[in-house]
Design a protein around this motif. Structure first.
Motif, mmCIF file in Angstrom:
data_model
loop_
_atom_site.group_PDB
_atom_site.id
_atom_site.type_symbol
_atom_site.label_atom_id
_atom_site.label_comp_id
_atom_site.label_asym_id
_atom_site.label_seq_id
_atom_site.Cartn_x
_atom_site.Cartn_y
_atom_site.Cartn_z
ATOM 1 N N ASP A 90 0.816 -1.213 0.000
ATOM 2 C CA ASP A 90 0.000 0.000 0.000
ATOM 3 C C ASP A 90 0.848 1.262 0.000
ATOM 4 O O ASP A 90 1.781 1.397 0.784
ATOM 5 C CB ASP A 90 -0.944 0.002 1.195
ATOM 6 C CG ASP A 90 -2.004 -1.070 1.076
ATOM 7 O OD1 ASP A 90 -2.438 -1.344 -0.052
ATOM 8 O OD2 ASP A 90 -2.399 -1.631 2.118
ATOM 9 N N GLY A 95 -6.790 0.991 -4.609
ATOM 10 C CA GLY A 95 -6.445 -0.426 -4.605
ATOM 11 C C GLY A 95 -5.821 -0.889 -5.917
ATOM 12 O O GLY A 95 -5.678 -2.077 -6.150
ATOM 13 N N GLN A 96 -5.446 0.061 -6.769
ATOM 14 C CA GLN A 96 -4.901 -0.256 -8.089
ATOM 15 C C GLN A 96 -3.409 0.066 -8.159
ATOM 16 O O GLN A 96 -2.925 0.961 -7.477
ATOM 17 C CB GLN A 96 -5.632 0.543 -9.174
ATOM 18 C CG GLN A 96 -7.120 0.299 -9.220
ATOM 19 C CD GLN A 96 -7.457 -1.133 -9.576
ATOM 20 O OE1 GLN A 96 -6.924 -1.684 -10.517
ATOM 21 N NE2 GLN A 96 -8.333 -1.746 -8.791
ATOM 22 N N GLU A 143 -2.336 -12.182 -8.210
ATOM 23 C CA GLU A 143 -2.541 -11.484 -9.486
ATOM 24 C C GLU A 143 -1.225 -11.030 -10.095
ATOM 25 O O GLU A 143 -1.049 -11.062 -11.308
ATOM 26 C CB GLU A 143 -3.463 -10.271 -9.286
ATOM 27 C CG GLU A 143 -4.891 -10.650 -8.983
ATOM 28 C CD GLU A 143 -5.740 -9.469 -8.525
ATOM 29 O OE1 GLU A 143 -5.238 -8.322 -8.507
ATOM 30 O OE2 GLU A 143 -6.911 -9.706 -8.174
ATOM 31 N N ARG A 162 0.802 0.003 -4.849
ATOM 32 C CA ARG A 162 -0.657 0.047 -5.006
ATOM 33 C C ARG A 162 -1.189 1.268 -4.269
ATOM 34 O O ARG A 162 -0.858 1.486 -3.110
ATOM 35 C CB ARG A 162 -1.267 -1.225 -4.426
ATOM 36 C CG ARG A 162 -2.782 -1.227 -4.419
ATOM 37 C CD ARG A 162 -3.354 -2.551 -3.992
ATOM 38 N NE ARG A 162 -3.273 -2.768 -2.549
ATOM 39 C CZ ARG A 162 -3.842 -3.796 -1.939
ATOM 40 N NH1 ARG A 162 -4.492 -4.715 -2.638
ATOM 41 N NH2 ARG A 162 -3.739 -3.936 -0.642
ATOM 42 N N ASN A 188 -0.158 -6.056 6.344
ATOM 43 C CA ASN A 188 -1.564 -6.337 6.124
ATOM 44 C C ASN A 188 -1.841 -7.829 6.343
ATOM 45 O O ASN A 188 -1.036 -8.676 5.987
ATOM 46 C CB ASN A 188 -1.949 -5.929 4.703
ATOM 47 C CG ASN A 188 -3.418 -5.702 4.534
ATOM 48 O OD1 ASN A 188 -4.232 -6.405 5.113
ATOM 49 N ND2 ASN A 188 -3.759 -4.724 3.716
ATOM 50 N N HIS A 221 -5.245 -9.020 5.702
ATOM 51 C CA HIS A 221 -6.493 -9.320 5.001
ATOM 52 C C HIS A 221 -6.230 -10.192 3.776
ATOM 53 O O HIS A 221 -5.157 -10.168 3.186
ATOM 54 C CB HIS A 221 -7.203 -8.023 4.586
ATOM 55 C CG HIS A 221 -7.516 -7.139 5.748
ATOM 56 N ND1 HIS A 221 -8.453 -7.477 6.702
ATOM 57 C CD2 HIS A 221 -6.999 -5.954 6.136
ATOM 58 C CE1 HIS A 221 -8.508 -6.529 7.623
ATOM 59 N NE2 HIS A 221 -7.640 -5.593 7.294
ATOM 60 N N SER A 222 -7.242 -10.933 3.383
ATOM 61 C CA SER A 222 -7.088 -11.869 2.262
ATOM 62 C C SER A 222 -6.774 -11.171 0.945
ATOM 63 O O SER A 222 -6.187 -11.775 0.052
ATOM 64 C CB SER A 222 -8.335 -12.731 2.108
ATOM 65 O OG SER A 222 -9.456 -11.919 1.824
ATOM 66 N N ASP A 223 -7.117 -9.887 0.824
ATOM 67 C CA ASP A 223 -6.876 -9.212 -0.457
ATOM 68 C C ASP A 223 -5.391 -9.102 -0.790
ATOM 69 O O ASP A 223 -5.026 -9.045 -1.951
ATOM 70 C CB ASP A 223 -7.551 -7.836 -0.503
ATOM 71 C CG ASP A 223 -6.834 -6.779 0.300
ATOM 72 O OD1 ASP A 223 -6.447 -7.067 1.454
ATOM 73 O OD2 ASP A 223 -6.664 -5.672 -0.236
ATOM 74 N N TYR A 247 -3.165 -11.434 -0.317
ATOM 75 C CA TYR A 247 -2.807 -12.717 -0.929
ATOM 76 C C TYR A 247 -3.335 -12.773 -2.364
ATOM 77 O O TYR A 247 -2.649 -13.254 -3.272
ATOM 78 C CB TYR A 247 -3.361 -13.880 -0.104
ATOM 79 C CG TYR A 247 -2.754 -13.965 1.278
ATOM 80 C CD1 TYR A 247 -1.484 -14.496 1.470
ATOM 81 C CD2 TYR A 247 -3.450 -13.502 2.389
ATOM 82 C CE1 TYR A 247 -0.918 -14.565 2.736
ATOM 83 C CE2 TYR A 247 -2.893 -13.569 3.655
ATOM 84 C CZ TYR A 247 -1.624 -14.098 3.831
ATOM 85 O OH TYR A 247 -1.074 -14.161 5.079
ATOM 86 N N GLN A 248 -4.544 -12.275 -2.558
ATOM 87 C CA GLN A 248 -5.117 -12.224 -3.901
ATOM 88 C C GLN A 248 -4.275 -11.291 -4.785
ATOM 89 O O GLN A 248 -3.992 -11.607 -5.936
ATOM 90 C CB GLN A 248 -6.561 -11.730 -3.842
ATOM 91 C CG GLN A 248 -7.226 -11.655 -5.199
ATOM 92 C CD GLN A 248 -8.668 -11.157 -5.090
ATOM 93 O OE1 GLN A 248 -9.230 -11.042 -4.014
ATOM 94 N NE2 GLN A 248 -9.252 -10.867 -6.227
ATOM 95 N N PHE A 249 -3.894 -10.146 -4.241
ATOM 96 C CA PHE A 249 -3.061 -9.190 -4.954
ATOM 97 C C PHE A 249 -1.740 -9.829 -5.366
ATOM 98 O O PHE A 249 -1.303 -9.710 -6.516
ATOM 99 C CB PHE A 249 -2.823 -7.964 -4.068
ATOM 100 C CG PHE A 249 -2.011 -6.881 -4.706
ATOM 101 C CD1 PHE A 249 -2.558 -6.070 -5.690
ATOM 102 C CD2 PHE A 249 -0.705 -6.648 -4.307
ATOM 103 C CE1 PHE A 249 -1.806 -5.051 -6.266
ATOM 104 C CE2 PHE A 249 0.045 -5.639 -4.871
ATOM 105 C CZ PHE A 249 -0.505 -4.842 -5.858
#
Length: 187
Positions: A35, A44-45, A81, A39, A70, A72-74, A76-78
């Motif tokens: 962050d 969030g981009q 990606e 990003r 962080n 949060h699951s996002d 890990y998703q980030f």
């Protein structure tokens, strides 16, 4: 205070020259905060120029590992990606998280740098791992135009007082490039 004082600044993360500032200095591994570094926290981009820079660096042979406090699951998703390994719940500034990231990349400290946006977590943590800090002003926040500002690409070493003013006046935060294992190095 020295552990919180970066030695060198760049105008933004994309001003870090892949050949000269990374590979030319023997850095093949980059540990990245997420962050406000790569990003934008508000959107969030990943800004387009930052994504292109990451791609060029990977093509040139630079390996990356995300290091984030962080949980949060996002994140890990980030990481998925971007197809990058991650150390989440890092508890920065605890230096152990940086060592875990280095093990994931199979890289020695002497071949790694840290890029982050916080003095109290990224710089201090890398300093605790035996590093010499360098900083780059991030422009990944709201209102980013995608165009480099005046002085982009130039490295400079402001006084400690000037650096403090720069940090306080920046509406977009700072990204920090911190060399691990090069204690006392000056550029």
């Amino acid at each position: 205070m020295a552990l919180l004082t970066p030695d060198r600044y760049f105008s933004r993360i994309t001003a870090i020259d892949i050949e000269a500032d990374l590979l030319g200095r023997g850095y093949r591994a980059v540990l990245l905060d997420i962050d406000n570094t790569i990003r934008a926290r508000d959107t969030g981009q990943v800004p387009r120029d930052v994504g292109l820079w990451l791609g060029r660096a990977r093509t040139a042979g630079v390996d990356f590992c995300l290091v984030s406090n962080n949980w949060h699951s996002d994140v890990y998703q980030f990481a998925g990606e971007l197809e990058l390994p991650i150390v989440a719940k890092a508890m920065k500034p605890v230096p152990a998280s940086f060592m875990v990231a280095l093990r994931k990349l199979k890289a020695p400290r002497s071949e790694a740098v840290v890029v982050g946006d916080q003095l109290a977590t990224d710089v201090l943590g890398a300093g605790g791992a035996g590093s010499a800090p360098y900083a780059a002003a991030a422009q990944c926040g709201a209102g980013h135009s995608g165009r480099p500002q005046a002085g982009a690409g130039r490295a400079y070493a402001p006084s400690r007082r000037r650096a403090g003013r720069l940090l306080r006046s920046s509406c977009r935060g700072f990204s920090l490039i911190v060399g691990i294992g090069v204690k006392g190095a000056r550029l």
